[in-house]
Motif scaffolding. Structure first.
Motif, short mmCIF file in Angstrom:
data_model
loop_
_atom_site.label_atom_id
_atom_site.label_comp_id
_atom_site.label_asym_id
_atom_site.label_seq_id
_atom_site.Cartn_x
_atom_site.Cartn_y
_atom_site.Cartn_z
N GLU A 309 -55.29 2.05 -38.67
CA GLU A 309 -54.18 1.18 -39.05
C GLU A 309 -52.90 1.61 -38.37
N ALA A 312 -53.01 0.23 -34.97
CA ALA A 312 -52.89 -1.23 -34.98
C ALA A 312 -51.43 -1.63 -35.20
N GLU A 313 -50.79 -0.94 -36.13
CA GLU A 313 -49.39 -1.26 -36.42
C GLU A 313 -48.51 -0.99 -35.21
N HIS A 315 -49.47 -0.95 -32.06
CA HIS A 315 -49.76 -1.95 -31.03
C HIS A 315 -49.05 -3.25 -31.33
N ALA A 316 -49.01 -3.64 -32.60
CA ALA A 316 -48.33 -4.88 -32.98
C ALA A 316 -46.87 -4.80 -32.56
N GLU A 317 -46.25 -3.63 -32.78
CA GLU A 317 -44.85 -3.47 -32.39
C GLU A 317 -44.68 -3.53 -30.88
N LEU A 332 -50.49 -9.45 -37.49
CA LEU A 332 -51.16 -8.16 -37.70
C LEU A 332 -52.08 -8.26 -38.91
N THR A 334 -54.60 -5.96 -41.11
CA THR A 334 -55.26 -4.69 -41.44
C THR A 334 -55.72 -4.79 -42.88
N VAL A 358 -53.52 -8.78 -33.89
CA VAL A 358 -53.76 -7.35 -33.74
C VAL A 358 -54.35 -6.85 -35.05
N GLY A 359 -55.32 -6.00 -34.96
CA GLY A 359 -55.88 -5.52 -36.22
C GLY A 359 -56.84 -4.37 -36.07
#
Ligand code: ADP
Ligand code: MG
Length: 659
Positions: A309, A312-313, A315-317, A332, A334, A358-359
């Motif tokens: 997570e 993933a977080e 990458h989302a940013e 996003l 998760t 993204v996840g």
């Protein structure tokens, strides 16, 4: 196995329980060593520390009860030339009976010094002969195969069963093609070699056969993937300009090459199946971002899947920064997104109101439905199971798939595991990066290490302190807290934060945010930061108990610093009871920053399971071939397979089968 003469239903069931279901399973369990019983050593010639095989009878036996009903058995082994004391630990009463019975036995062991300095042999492998059997040509007077013991079958019985199985098999084989005869010869020679040289030659025959079959399987998968139709995604001039403008830096030549290769795949009409290999910090994310932009601009959807997570977080940013300006709609997903929010997100995804999702792996699970999914990117692929990868290729209408991995692995191993994929390699790092100065340190140096950490923080930089994760549970929480307290005492003035897998996700995100922003100066963490976390201001990493990590993993961890133009350092602190070899192994990291070289070393010393993580190695179950020494010849096997397939020949084996 029940077809083999001498194997009744009960034994067949017991063998099946140990994985010996087919005759092939049985025959491919090759000896782990050979014993030259063509000439036994004499007791009178025994030398300290030199392993030897003796043909003896036992006298002066004695047994002492140990825990759990087992016995410590002692005896004098005599072969006429002299006698030597033998001690066996943890034996059952039946074993003692055999020792007492006066039967002849072949023993294999190493003479060592007993408590009073006398010569003795402890726990030798012991094989008893029935009366008159000492000269049985299967078990004596020759090079004898020694097998790993399984299903409680005695060594002699096992050898006899192998002999019978081979005898029952040969006519089938010899009637078949020349290649099968060769394999039969290999089997015969690996189990019952005339001499050690024949054993080695025979093993090579079998290795070649196994590699050939493995190569055939890879080719078959590859052909299947090649036939998947893929949505044509086109990159026009406008898009190229847009991409160039979105990036805050110039791509490296390696990144440009990878982007070109990916764009060619995406525009080809066939579905992409590509692996992007690059050392930590080589800039894989931006390559993925550009591919996702291409998907979005073609009015389709893309997905980026990360193993944790945290990642993933992040990458989302990153994607929001790179693509947000271009109007790409990101979301996003998760485990944290629940209830109404999750429902709304899934609906948006299905209606096409989200361009890029993204996840975590939650993303490949069935309830997630896309409107027009065209591209799936999997980051840190080595952390996902093989099953996940297989599921990906089935998701949607055969999406393009890009898998990215930062554990660079030697080409032969990459072929074995990712052989069906095309490969792009980022062999160059963004400019201005300085190598991370790495030193192996003793625990006694902690005072200086953490004083240096305090200096880095005072200079506006950030420090990671890594503690080995045991189980991502209570013990880790205690370990990180303890270390944090010690660090706080040794580095006064720096704010210390703690990160481990058990922190609630919101808390974890907050800690990472504080660290990135500098509100936390020193972050004490388990290996949850191993993959992908990107805080450019971090310049110093301390790894506690460094000897408990694999080299590739340490390299990966170290990749969290040295992410800017600032000088960076890494201190590998070895525990006081680490061995000299462990220390030496770590010194490789002082000398090189080449992830490929490091991975190769890891592979040699710890094997592929360790290199690729315990979750999955993705390696097929190799029976005979050694994944380190023999895989180098896989390239040759692949060439042979292609040749044979092109000529329309079949590629089959009665012996080696893969699921
Ligand atoms: P990894 O390959 O380990 O996933 P990342 O994609 O996280 O590496 O990139 C590492 C860092 O390098 C990031 O901060 C990223 O913004 C930066 N970066 C990537 N490509 C370039 C480039 N061409 N020039 C300068 N910095 C870059
Ligand atoms: Mg990454």
């Amino acid at each position: 196995m029940s077809k083999v003469p001498g194997v009744g239903p009960a034994l067949a069931a017991r063998l099946a329980g140990k994985g010996f279901v087919t005759v092939a399973d049985f025959l491919l369990a090759v000896p782990f060593r050979y014993e030259d019983r063509s000439r036994y050593a004499r007791v009178s010639e025994l030398a300290w520390g030199q392993p030897a095989t003796l043909l003896v009878r036992f006298g002066a036996t004695n047994a002492v009860r140990m825990r759990r009903g087992t016995l410590k058995v002692e005896a004098l082994a005599d072969d006429g030339s002299g006698a030597v004391r033998i001690v066996w630990h943890n034996r059952y009463p039946s074993f003692w009976q055999a020792v007492e019975s006066g039967k002849a036995a072949a023993i294999y062991g190493t003479p060592v010094a007993g408590p009073r300095g006398e010569m003795r042999i402890e726990n030798p492998e012991t094989e008893f002969f029935e009366a008159g059997e000492e000269s049985d040509p299967l078990h004596s007077g020759r090079v004898v195969p020694i097998y790993h013991r399984a299903a409680d079958v005695s060594p002699r019985r096992w050898r006899t069963l192998v002999r019978r199985t081979l005898d029952a098999l040969s006519p089938d084989f010899t009637a078949a093609a020349a290649s099968a005869r060769e394999v039969a010869r290999g089997l015969e020679g690996v189990h019952f070699p005339a001499d050690p040289g024949e054993a080695a030659r025979s093993r090579r025959i079998l290795v070649e056969e196994e590699l050939f079959v493995l190569a055939a399987r890879i080719e078959e998968k590859r052909r299947r993937l090649e036939q998947r139709p893929g949505r044509k995604l086109v990159a026009d001039e406008a898009l190229r300009r847009e991409a160039g403008a979105a990036l805050p830096f110039r791509l490296t030549a390696a990144q440009r090459r990878a982007v070109r290769e990916i764009a060619a795949d995406l525009g080809s009409g066939r579905a992409m199946a590509r692996l992007l290999q690059g050392d930590v910090g080589s800039g894989k994310t931006v390559v993925a971002a550009l591919a996702l932009l291409l998907a979005a601009r073609n009015r389709t959807q893309g997905a980026l899947m990360a193993p944790t997570e945290v990642l993933a977080e992040q990458h989302a940013e990153t994607l929001a920064r790179l693509l947000g300006g271009a109007g790409v709609r990101l979301a996003l997903l998760t485990g944290r997104v629940r209830g109404a929010a999750r429902k709304a997100l899934l609906a948006a995804l299905e209606s096409g109101a989200v361009d890029v999702l993204v996840g975590t792996h939650a993303l490949v699970e069935t309830p997630v439905r896309f409107r027009r999914l065209s591209l799936v990117v999997v980051d840190e692929q080595h952390r996902f199971g093989v099953a996940h990868r297989a599921r990906l290729f089935r998701k949607g209408e055969s999406p393009h798939v890009l898998v990215m991995t930062a554990t660079p692995i030697p080409r032969s191993l990459a072929w074995t595991i990712y052989g069906e994929l095309d490969v792009s390699i980022l062999d160059e790092k963004p400019p201005g990066r300085v190598a991370v100065t790495t030193r192996v340190r003793e625990e006694s140096a902690r005072g200086r290490i953490y004083a240096f950490a305090a200096e880095r923080v005072a200079a506006g930089e950030r420090v990671y302190v890594i503690v080995p994760a045991i189980d991502e549970g209570e013990r880790d929480i205690a370990a990180t807290r303890e270390t944090a307290a010690r660090v706080a005492a040794l580095a006064p003035g720096a704010r210390v934060g703690v990160l481990h897998g058990r922190l609630p996700p919101a808390e974890r995100a907050r800690v990472l945010g504080d660290f990135a922003a500098g509100r936390i100066g020193i972050l004490v963490s388990t290996t949850v930061v191993e993959v992908g976390v990107d805080v450019p201001e971090a310049t110093f990493m301390v790894i506690e108990n460094a000897e408990s990590f694999g080299l590739a993993q340490l390299h990966q961890l170290r990749g969290r610093v040295g992410r800017s133009r600032r000088r960076s350092w890494c201190a590998l602190v070895v525990g006081s009871n680490a061995t000299a070899e462990a220390r030496e192994r770590l010194e490789i990291l002082e000398k090189t920053a080449d992830g490929f070289a490091i991975a190769e070393k890891d592979l040699e010393t710890r094997g592929p399971g360790d290199l690729l993580g315990t979750r999955q190695s993705g390696l097929p179950p190799l029976s005979i071939a050694d994944p380190v020494r023999d895989l180098a010849r896989l390239a040759e096997a692949r060439r042979l397979v292609r040749e044979r397939v092109e000529k329309g020949g079949a590629v089959e084996s009665d012996l080696f089968r893969y699921p």
